[in-house]
Every structure is written in structure tokens, then in C-alpha cells.
Design an enzyme around this catalytic site. Structure first.
Site, PDB file in Angstrom:
ATOM      1  N   HIS A 121       0.605   3.025   5.721  1.00 31.20           N
ATOM      2  CA  HIS A 121       0.343   2.257   4.672  1.00 31.20           C
ATOM      3  C   HIS A 121       0.135   3.003   3.594  1.00 31.20           C
ATOM      4  O   HIS A 121      -0.522   4.140   3.410  1.00 31.20           O
ATOM      5  CB  HIS A 121      -1.025   1.426   5.121  1.00 31.20           C
ATOM      6  CG  HIS A 121      -1.430   0.794   3.806  1.00 31.20           C
ATOM      7  ND1 HIS A 121      -2.794   0.854   3.092  1.00 31.20           N
ATOM      8  CD2 HIS A 121      -0.975  -0.443   3.218  1.00 31.20           C
ATOM      9  CE1 HIS A 121      -2.608  -0.050   2.053  1.00 31.20           C
ATOM     10  NE2 HIS A 121      -1.627  -0.813   2.073  1.00 31.20           N
ATOM     11  N   SER A 122       0.619   2.551   2.433  1.00 27.60           N
ATOM     12  CA  SER A 122       0.250   3.104   1.118  1.00 27.60           C
ATOM     13  C   SER A 122       0.720   4.596   0.843  1.00 27.60           C
ATOM     14  O   SER A 122       1.827   4.945   1.348  1.00 27.60           O
ATOM     15  CB  SER A 122      -1.046   2.811   0.630  1.00 27.60           C
ATOM     16  OG  SER A 122      -1.365   2.919  -0.779  1.00 27.60           O
ATOM     17  N   ALA A 123      -0.096   5.438   0.169  1.00 24.82           N
ATOM     18  CA  ALA A 123       0.168   6.890   0.161  1.00 24.82           C
ATOM     19  C   ALA A 123       0.463   7.305   1.579  1.00 24.82           C
ATOM     20  O   ALA A 123       0.911   8.482   1.782  1.00 24.82           O
ATOM     21  CB  ALA A 123      -0.894   7.526  -0.490  1.00 24.82           C
ATOM     22  N   GLY A 155       3.354   4.423  -0.757  1.00 27.53           N
ATOM     23  CA  GLY A 155       2.660   4.649  -1.934  1.00 27.53           C
ATOM     24  C   GLY A 155       3.309   6.000  -2.336  1.00 27.53           C
ATOM     25  O   GLY A 155       2.520   6.854  -3.024  1.00 27.53           O
TER      26      GLY A 155
END
Length: 392
Positions: free
Chosen positions: A224-226, A251
Site C-alpha cells: 500500500h502507498s509508499a 505511492g
């Protein structure tokens, strides 16, 4: 390292994972009460510390153990029925514990996938949570998120509408602002992380591939994300150990950080990831020895609803190892990422990496923001991931 402990749990004993018949007294962190019961499923749990090495510390005239990652292994009590394990990797804000429960006490993704018969591994990335923390003595820890960032970018963007799609955000539990018990429980999980992204990437690449080799079966990585940076680093180093890379709102936008904000604001755009998808070197072909050797060009008109991207100039260097691993990204229809995830997809395609991009709004799943795996329809989205895995 081998197993340290094994117990049978009814979910993770987090304040955010428990509910009771008297629901009003079991919301947010109040659910830590012994009177509140869990919605998680029975899970066999083991934990490990994997990777890392001994490092001599002159201040102590002795060695410490550094750069190891904390790993939880969650198994169906009757054994896994799916042949491929899943490895969940978070961005560090919050830690890997976020895969276990939701802030409002609904079933988390860990329970969902264990219930589908998968063997699930969850890690805390290095210098976050229970993983190695020693380098904070040299590099200061940075703040995970402020109330304003969390409200405006994650839980309640519809209140200020920093990008057009934000008006459609409906899936966060509660009102998404400070003082709401679900928001407060979520905000309490925002723990500091290292400011040294270079050391973090290098340690995650090594520890991650060590873990994958120890698992012993080609594994799907869910990020998820970064956190989407780490599956790419592992794909670059040990692609044969990875069955697929599944990225929720990746991310690691090439060469820049973008947020759902005014395009003329310094907050809306900043330089990042000098090597394109990472801060550290990737196996480009032709090879590079320094990130500055990547030549870029800005593509597209920049608007709040559709951000411009940095791409390589032609001919683009390729990423042959990363291209060996099937890649999919999922993006929420009301998230700031719907305005710029195309940058990541286009950059990967330009570098020879075939991708799938599932825009949830295109398949009838509406209203999701950035933390879609914690939102009210999180299990509907988990089913989309499960379906993609079974198709691959």
C-alpha cells in the site's frame, strides 16, 4: 531466525479490532475493554525476525544486530489450501498492524485472506514498529502524519475538495475528522518512521528477499502507498521468488511526490525518488551507476484532476528484472491517487514492465479514498485482489 512463539488467536488484540453487543462502548480505542469481542477469525500465529546482520558499534566496543524485519506468519488452523502465500507490506504509516483490523472494528484483510485459505505474512518495514530501529540515533525519525494531512488526503478530502474527484469520497467510517472515535484510533496508529529512505530501501531489499527465500514458495506481495517501493526493489533483486506484485494506490510516483492539492502550491509537488521509482539504484538496461544518468521529460498538462508526469526521454532504459513479475495497481475512484497513478503505470510500461491497472470506479466500486483497505467496503476490494490472484 526460526519460530519464537506460536499461539492461536481470535484476531489481533488491538483496540481497533474488537466489538461488542453494546456497540457504543466498543468504538475506536474503547474496544480494548475486556467486555468487547472480536470479529476476526481464529488464526495460528508465529513471529520471526528475518534478515539483517551484526554491526560493530564503537560506542559500546561490541556488536549489535541491525536491519532485521519483524514478520508475523498467520496460518489457517486447518492448513493453507492456496498454493501461493501472501506477503503484506505497508508504507510504515501505520505499521504492518493495519492489515489486521480496521479502525471501526470490522474484519481486516489478514483475516479475510486467511479465511480464503492463504498463508499470510505481515512485515513491519525496517525502522518502523517492531523492526530494527537502531539507525534513529544517527538519522532523526520523521513525523508520520499530521491531523491536517490525514483529514485532507486520507479520511475526509470531500470536506475541502482539493481535487475534483474528492466530492465522491464516501467510504471512510465515521466523519473522518479529529474527535471521531474511528479517526482518533486511526491517527493513534500513525507512528514515526526513519528519515533515511536510502538505508531503508537497501535494508528492505535484502531482508525482503531473505524472507521470500525462507518462505520457500513463490509469493504474492501486497503493498500500500509508499510501501509499493519495496516489492519493486525485491522484484529487481529476486524476481523468481515473487508470483505477483499487487499494489494498492502505489505511492512511488516517478521522480516526484504529488498530493491532491493546488498545482501551484509547493505542497502539491516535490522532488522525490531520484532513480524514478526509488531512491536507490535499480537494474536499468542500459545500466546506470548514478540516478542522475536518467534523463526525464514532463508529460501532460497539469490540473488538479489529472496531474502531469515525469517520464524518461526516448529511448527509455528498461527494467528487465522487474518486468519478470506480474504487476497490478488498484486505485480508488475518490482518492487523490486517481489524479496521478497513471504516472506510475505509464513509467513502468515505458520501462518494459507489463501492468494491469484496476480503477475501482470502472468496475462499479465507488467512493474510495487512499486507505481503501480500511474503508467500509474493504472486503469487496479484497475480493477483487483475490480474483486477480486466482486469475494469475
Amino acid at each position: 531466525m526460526k519460530m519464537i512463539a506460536s499461539i492461536l488467536l481470535r484476531g489481533f488484540t488491538s483496540a481497533r479490532g474488537l466489538v461488542a453487543s453494546n456497540y457504543s462502548s466498543c468504538v475506536g480505542t474503547k474496544a480494548v475493554s475486556a467486555e468487547c469481542s472480536s470479529r476476526e477469525i481464529p488464526i495460528a500465529r508465529d513471529y520471526f525476525y528475518v534478515g539483517g546482520q551484526y554491526v560493530y558499534e564503537s560506542a559500546y566496543s561490541s556488536s549489535i544486530y541491525s536491519d532485521q524485519i519483524y514478520v508475523e506468519k498467520l496460518s489457517p488452523p486447518q492448513g493453507a489450501s492456496q498454493s501461493s502465500p501472501l506477503l503484506f507490506v505497508n508504507a510504515g504509516v501505520p505499521s504492518g498492524a493495519a492489515w489486521l483490523n480496521t479502525p471501526d472494528g470490522r474484519q481486516g484483510w489478514a483475516s479475510y485472506f486467511v479465511e480464503q485459505g492463504y498463508l499470510v505474512y505481515i512485515v513491519d518495514i525496517t525502522s518502523v514498529g517492531r523492526s530494527s530501529q537502531d539507525e534513529k540515533a544517527i538519522y532523526p525519525m520523521k513525523i508520520a502524519s499530521t491531523v491536517e494531512i490525514t483529514e485532507n488526503d486520507y479520511t475526509a478530502p470531500e470536506l475541502i475538495v482539493p481535487y475534483p474527484q474528492a466530492v465522491n469520497h464516501t467510504q471512510w467510517p465515521g466523519n473522518g475528522t479529529k474527535g471521531d472515535p474511528y479517526f482518533d484510533a486511526f491517527m493513534a496508529a500513525m507512528i514515526p518512521l526513519t528519515s533515511n529512505s536510502t538505508a531503508q530501501e537497501l535494508s528492505m531489499k535484502l531482508a525482503g528477499c531473505t524472507l521470500l527465500s525462507m518462505i520457500g514458495e513463490p509469493t504474492y506481495i501486497v503493498s500500500h502507498s509508499a510501501g509499493a517501493t519495496y516489492p519493486l526493489l525485491m522484484s529487481d533483486r529476486c524476481p523468481d521468488l515473487i508470483k505477483g506484485s499487487i499494489n494498492l494506490e502505489p505511492g512511488n510516483t516517478p521522480f516526484q511526490n504529488l498530493v491532491g492539492n493546488s498545482t501551484v502550491s509547493a505542497v502539491g509537488r516535490s522532488s522525490a525518488r531520484a532513480c524514478g521509482l526509488s531512491a536507490t539504484l535499480l537494474g536499468y538496461d542500459p545500466p546506470i551507476t548514478n540516478c542522475s544518468q536518467l534523463e526525464t521529460i514532463v508529460i501532460g498538462s497539469d490540473t488538479p484532476g489529472n496531474r502531469s508526469c515525469y517520464m524518461q526521454t526516448s529511448p527509455a532504459r528498461q527494467l528487465p528484472n522487474i518486468a519478470k513479475v506480474p504487476y497490478v495497481a488498484l486505485t480508488g475512484a475518490a482518492s487523490p491517487h486517481i489524479t496521478y497513478d497513471h504516472c506510475t503505470i505509464d513509467y513502468l510500461n515505458q520501462a518494459g514492465v507489463a501492468t494491469d491497472w484496476i480503477k475501482l470506479g470502472d468496475i462499479g466500486i465507488e467512493g474510495n479514498g487512499h486507505f481503501l483497505y480500511l474503508e467500509k467496503n474493504s472486503l469487496e476490494i479484497a475480493a477483487v485482489v483475490d480474483r486477480w490472484i486466482r486469475e494469475h
